[in-house]
Design an enzyme around this catalytic site. Sequence first.
Site, PDB file in Angstrom:
ATOM      1  CG  HIS A 185      -2.036  -1.138   1.072  1.00 29.58           C
ATOM      2  ND1 HIS A 185      -3.035  -0.917   0.291  1.00 29.58           N
ATOM      3  CD2 HIS A 185      -1.980  -2.243   1.580  1.00 29.58           C
ATOM      4  CE1 HIS A 185      -3.876  -2.070   0.731  1.00 29.58           C
ATOM      5  NE2 HIS A 185      -3.236  -2.936   1.304  1.00 29.58           N
TER       6      HIS A 185
ATOM      7  CG  ASN B 182      -8.310  -4.248   0.595  1.00 28.09           C
ATOM      8  OD1 ASN B 182      -7.478  -3.426   0.630  1.00 28.09           O
ATOM      9  ND2 ASN B 182      -7.599  -5.623   0.670  1.00 28.09           N
TER      10      ASN B 182
END
Length: 484
Positions: free
Chosen positions: A55, A127
């Site tokens: 990420h 997510n």
Amino acid sequence: MTERPTTTTNAGIPAPSDEFSQSVGPNGPLLLQDHYLIQKMAQFNRERVPERVVHAKGGGAYGVLQITEDVSQFTKAGLFQKGAETDLLLRFSTVAGELGSADSARDPRGFAIKLYTGQGNYDLVGNNTPIFFIRDPQKFSDFIHSQKRRADTHLRDNNMQWDFWTLSPESAHQVTFLMSDRGTPASWRHMNGYGSHTFLWYNADGAKFWVKYHFKTDQGIKNFTGAEADAMKSVDPDHHLRDLRTAIASGDHPAWTLQIQIMPFEDAAEYRFNPFDLTKVWPHGDYPPIDIGKLTLNRNPENYFAEIEQAAFDPANLVPGIGASPDKMLQGRLFSYPDTHRYRIGPNYLQLPVNRPKAPVHSYNKDGPMTYVNSGDPVYAPNSMGGPVADPELWKGESYAVAGEIIRSAYVLHPEDDDYGQPRTLWEKVLSDTDRAHLVANIVGHASAPEVTADMKVRVVEYWRNIAKDLGDHVAKGLAVNGS
Ligand code: NDP
């Protein structure tokens, strides 16, 4: 003309020059005593903190969560009581690419929310998909290694990705999402967010429920096709970051409707799917989503590094009324997220303004690098000095019985647990003809990379045939695998 401030050193001392280092004569060597020059070079060398191992590339904004329905029968958490408004930070990201990588890459997207509640920070670190590639954290670093770069060439390698996926059939559901057009959202504003894991909720009487969170985009789902996503990589690699900033700056505030699915605590044992398996959804027909509120983003950060790069989300930040579930991936993340922040930013990362709770902190933890504030004396518990005391009553309801042998094993299968059933439903019942054609084209494109071997292509076809024969046949045809 407005008067300009005087440049200073970091210590606030007026700077001697914006242009010239101190030298012995105009052409002479430089001096070690030029503290201003040395501070400038030394600070520059330290401008980066370690990049997030996953990420890394992202962006975010501030906003508010408003609760519109009464769910007090399910949780006593203050932030979920009807009428509650909680300030928040939401960070979006891609998973596998490095800090400078293109936003439109095929990848899941992070959807990480930090809610500054009256009872401390509640972080919901989700997510844009309701599921994940694996179900046991033992495989997490291996999975990520397979998606990142090879040791020898430092290249990403589609053969390595398919090697991991085809040897890990539990990945089938998430890889179906990834290879569909939801793997390339048109913007962060046009995708859903999911808490993904199952969490525990308990009410003021201690009654327990399992919960899943869904943040449905009010902007509508919009995806790029594979070709559009590839083109955007060169047109504007920062497209998603720019899109979010521009929308918010122009007063176009993106919003998501918060839905929950609620499962009575006792249902979990006999449910047809393991409700804690992160590769599975709870079908809506079994546990219908209920609208409970609205999340709106309304303010851009003023300093990207301070507020987004140093933002640190932690799924272990659970407030009274909310607990962890036995989802093994969640259990692993409860450790690994705060651990990575201690490494990446430092042990006092929670004292930085973006991470600091708005609720008062009365902790007996103290000191360490970059300490900004400590609670003061007394520095230990128990004490007779009037220091803070814990209130176990607040957590009544969080406990539940678990017993068993200490082993290493897969989950016990529930009646309909298998790795292919839910992606098969997605392929057969949910995707439109266009979605299906794009899914096949995206798989074939990805598995046609020059490094993907002939043997691997056979395994790729088998993987998709396990989900649905016709899907596998289409892939076989696209990859020109013999016998198709
Ligand atoms: P439903 O028909 O009730 O729901 C299907 C859901 O699929 C939709 O509500 C939507 O979820 C999602 N969806 C729609 N189009 C796409 C797409 N192109 N790509 C991915 N997802 C899409 O069925 P079930 O709840 O029984 O689920 C059937 C299958 O749908 C599951 O096996 C799973 O693969 C998929 N799915 C299920 C979700 C769930 O939480 N139950 C969530 C997302 C997908 P949304 O509104 O969240 O976009």
